[in-house]
Design an enzyme around this catalytic site. Structure first.
Site, PDB file in Angstrom:
ATOM      1  N   ARG A  88       0.843  -1.211   0.000  1.00  0.00           N
ATOM      2  CA  ARG A  88       0.000   0.000   0.000  1.00  0.00           C
ATOM      3  C   ARG A  88       0.877   1.260   0.000  1.00  0.00           C
ATOM      4  NH1 ARG A  88      -2.410  -3.776   3.496  1.00  0.00           N
ATOM      5  NH2 ARG A  88      -4.595  -4.248   3.100  1.00  0.00           N
ATOM      6  N   ASP A 148     -10.302  -4.598   8.366  1.00  0.00           N
ATOM      7  CA  ASP A 148      -9.354  -5.613   8.843  1.00  0.00           C
ATOM      8  C   ASP A 148      -9.987  -6.473   9.944  1.00  0.00           C
ATOM      9  OD1 ASP A 148      -7.578  -4.477   7.058  1.00  0.00           O
ATOM     10  OD2 ASP A 148      -6.750  -3.094   8.542  1.00  0.00           O
ATOM     11  N   ARG A 151     -12.164  -8.997   8.303  1.00  0.00           N
ATOM     12  CA  ARG A 151     -11.328 -10.079   7.751  1.00  0.00           C
ATOM     13  C   ARG A 151     -10.836 -10.996   8.865  1.00  0.00           C
ATOM     14  NH1 ARG A 151      -8.321  -6.220   3.239  1.00  0.00           N
ATOM     15  NH2 ARG A 151      -9.909  -6.561   1.637  1.00  0.00           N
ATOM     16  N   HIS A 175      -2.863   0.034   8.935  1.00  0.00           N
ATOM     17  CA  HIS A 175      -3.528  -0.680   7.822  1.00  0.00           C
ATOM     18  C   HIS A 175      -2.454  -1.046   6.800  1.00  0.00           C
ATOM     19  CE1 HIS A 175      -6.626  -1.942   5.100  1.00  0.00           C
ATOM     20  NE2 HIS A 175      -6.283  -1.058   4.196  1.00  0.00           N
TER      21      HIS A 175
HETATM   22  P1  NAI Z   1     -10.259   2.367  -8.815  1.00  0.00           P
HETATM   23  O1  NAI Z   1      -9.123   2.617  -9.734  1.00  0.00           O
HETATM   24  O2  NAI Z   1     -11.275   1.353  -9.179  1.00  0.00           O
HETATM   25  O3  NAI Z   1     -11.038   3.740  -8.541  1.00  0.00           O
HETATM   26  C1  NAI Z   1     -10.394   4.939  -8.229  1.00  0.00           C
HETATM   27  C2  NAI Z   1     -11.186   6.054  -8.877  1.00  0.00           C
HETATM   28  O4  NAI Z   1     -10.633   7.309  -8.452  1.00  0.00           O
HETATM   29  C3  NAI Z   1     -11.117   6.030 -10.424  1.00  0.00           C
HETATM   30  O5  NAI Z   1     -12.419   5.944 -10.965  1.00  0.00           O
HETATM   31  C4  NAI Z   1     -10.441   7.345 -10.777  1.00  0.00           C
HETATM   32  O6  NAI Z   1     -10.904   7.917 -11.978  1.00  0.00           O
HETATM   33  C5  NAI Z   1     -10.791   8.193  -9.558  1.00  0.00           C
HETATM   34  N1  NAI Z   1      -9.939   9.374  -9.395  1.00  0.00           N
HETATM   35  C6  NAI Z   1      -8.604   9.485  -9.580  1.00  0.00           C
HETATM   36  N2  NAI Z   1      -8.201  10.740  -9.334  1.00  0.00           N
HETATM   37  C7  NAI Z   1      -9.299  11.438  -8.976  1.00  0.00           C
HETATM   38  C8  NAI Z   1      -9.524  12.777  -8.590  1.00  0.00           C
HETATM   39  N3  NAI Z   1      -8.537  13.665  -8.521  1.00  0.00           N
HETATM   40  N4  NAI Z   1     -10.785  13.154  -8.304  1.00  0.00           N
HETATM   41  C9  NAI Z   1     -11.808  12.277  -8.366  1.00  0.00           C
HETATM   42  N5  NAI Z   1     -11.657  10.987  -8.725  1.00  0.00           N
HETATM   43  C10 NAI Z   1     -10.414  10.570  -9.018  1.00  0.00           C
HETATM   44  O7  NAI Z   1      -9.598   2.025  -7.381  1.00  0.00           O
HETATM   45  P2  NAI Z   1     -10.320   1.318  -6.145  1.00  0.00           P
HETATM   46  O8  NAI Z   1     -10.125  -0.132  -6.232  1.00  0.00           O
HETATM   47  O9  NAI Z   1     -11.675   1.881  -6.022  1.00  0.00           O
HETATM   48  O10 NAI Z   1      -9.400   1.828  -4.920  1.00  0.00           O
HETATM   49  C11 NAI Z   1      -9.421   3.180  -4.536  1.00  0.00           C
HETATM   50  C12 NAI Z   1      -8.441   3.425  -3.389  1.00  0.00           C
HETATM   51  O11 NAI Z   1      -8.915   2.794  -2.190  1.00  0.00           O
HETATM   52  C13 NAI Z   1      -7.038   2.869  -3.627  1.00  0.00           C
HETATM   53  O12 NAI Z   1      -6.059   3.792  -3.147  1.00  0.00           O
HETATM   54  C14 NAI Z   1      -7.016   1.605  -2.793  1.00  0.00           C
HETATM   55  O13 NAI Z   1      -5.714   1.225  -2.435  1.00  0.00           O
HETATM   56  C15 NAI Z   1      -7.837   2.050  -1.603  1.00  0.00           C
HETATM   57  N6  NAI Z   1      -8.402   0.987  -0.792  1.00  0.00           N
HETATM   58  C16 NAI Z   1      -8.398   1.178   0.570  1.00  0.00           C
HETATM   59  C17 NAI Z   1      -8.946   0.249   1.418  1.00  0.00           C
HETATM   60  C18 NAI Z   1      -8.944   0.510   2.888  1.00  0.00           C
HETATM   61  O14 NAI Z   1      -9.272  -0.397   3.664  1.00  0.00           O
HETATM   62  N7  NAI Z   1      -8.576   1.696   3.361  1.00  0.00           N
HETATM   63  C19 NAI Z   1      -9.549  -0.995   0.900  1.00  0.00           C
HETATM   64  C20 NAI Z   1      -9.546  -1.089  -0.558  1.00  0.00           C
HETATM   65  C21 NAI Z   1      -8.978  -0.129  -1.344  1.00  0.00           C
END
Ligand code: NAI
Length: 308
Positions: A88, A148, A151, A175
């Site tokens: 991450r 977490d 999970r 995390h």
């Molecule tokens: P994804 O790639 O499917 O979606 C991310 C979206 O953000 C995309 O649609 C993109 O166009 C948009 N985006 C990018 N820059 C932007 C901006 N400046 N303004 C508005 N939208 C913007 O990625 P996903 O799978 O949805 O993951 C998103 C984030 O969440 C990642 O950083 C991932 O690592 C994190 N994550 C965190 C978790 C947690 O437990 N904290 C769990 C799962 C994912």
């Protein structure tokens, strides 16, 4: 009540879906930078409303933050997810700029907003929001521990061969694959310590499987998970919107709690209409204290890359 979700990708859309399905808030606004993407996701989700029986109105916008004005809660999921083999922490370069920009836009239009940070590396992104938003610490919540812990419960139920609703447990600290602290000493099955049922070796296996829970899914899916992250966010949002005062482990700014200051890491919190209403200090074993301190040090090192 209005809830904004920034990033209409896998996790953001899942957040919007679970929030709408639970029918506890009137409006969800999805924001994305990709032209038409949030509008499309919102329309697709709204076409589930009559099928799934919810009345929450979901709209989408390509970057027009005036549509988010007056949000009670905003969830930041914008940014890149990790690919198999990545940590991450490797996402910081791209995601820090995105999270900083998005935060400024959200606060400009919703000065009273409570922000839930999801983008990774989440503990460091929550710290970044603290340093750049000007919001009080009670209104910045990092989402990691809720997922977490879910999970952890999944792995415990698997090892115990029992229903998940029979087990309880929490994951604190960072995390990250190495910094998570599943509290096996406090995990229970119907109120009985899990150590009554599982050997020390089995408990270590459960702990390790929990810590690499995200990495395991990333390997299988080719990208990070979205169903459980979205569900975990919806539980946090509901606890705020409905003032449920649930105790949920969240990454929050510490000021001496658990021996740490000026850092966001996961600790048990009471979540209600004001955001973080209380940090709960629970007793940790000496080994847990040591692991918590090691995890906090690693997060502090990553925070150093932000240059504050
Ligand atoms: P994804 O790639 O499917 O979606 C991310 C979206 O953000 C995309 O649609 C993109 O166009 C948009 N985006 C990018 N820059 C932007 C901006 N400046 N303004 C508005 N939208 C913007 O990625 P996903 O799978 O949805 O993951 C998103 C984030 O969440 C990642 O950083 C991932 O690592 C994190 N994550 C965190 C978790 C947690 O437990 N904290 C769990 C799962 C994912």
């Amino acid at each position: 009540m209005k809830v904004t979700v920034v990033g209409a990708g896998a996790v953001g859309a899942s957040c919007a879906e679970y929030i709408a399905l639970k029918n506890f808030t009137s409006e969800v606004v999805l924001v994305d930078i990709k032209e038409g993407f949030a509008e499309g996701k919102a329309m697709d989700l709204m076409q589930c409303a009559s099928l799934n029986g919810f009345d929450t109105k979901i709209t989408g916008t390509t970057g027009d933050y005036s549509k988010t004005a007056g949000s009670k809660v905003a969830v930041i999921t914008s940014g890149i997810p990790r690919k198999p083999g990545m940590t991450r922490e490797e996402l910081i370069g791209i995601n820090a700029g995105i999270v900083k920009d998005v935060t400024a836009n959200l606060v400009k239009h919703s000065p009273d907003v409570i922000i839930i940070v999801v983008s990774n590396p989440m503990d460091t992104m929550a710290y970044l929001v603290h340093k750049t938003s000007g919001l009080p610490k009670e209104r910045i919540i990092g989402m990691g521990g809720a997922l977490d812990s879910a999970r952890f419960k999944y792995r415990l139920a698997e090892a115990l061969d029992c229903p998940i609703s029979d087990v309880d447990g929490m994951v604190l600290a960072a995390h990250s694959d190495t910094g998570m602290l599943p509290l096996t000493s406090k995990a229970t099955r119907n109120g009985v310590a899990v150590s009554e049922f599982l050997s020390a070796e089995k408990l270590v296996e459960v702990e390790e499987a929990t810590k690499v829970g995200g990495a395991t899914l990333t390997k299988l899916l080719g990208t990070s998970a979205w169903y459980a992250p979205g569900a975990a966010v919806s539980v946090l949002v509901q606890s705020i919107v409905c003032d449920q005062k649930k105790m949920i482990p969240c990454s929050v700014m510490l000021d001496g709690e658990y021996g740490e200051s000026n850092i966001c890491v996961g600790v048990p919190c009471i979540i209600g209409k004001n955001g973080i209403e209380k940090i709960i200090n629970i007793s940790l074993t000496d080994s847990e204290k040591e692991k918590f301190a090691t995890a906090a040090k690693a997060v502090r090192d990553v925070n150093g890359d932000l240059g504050f």
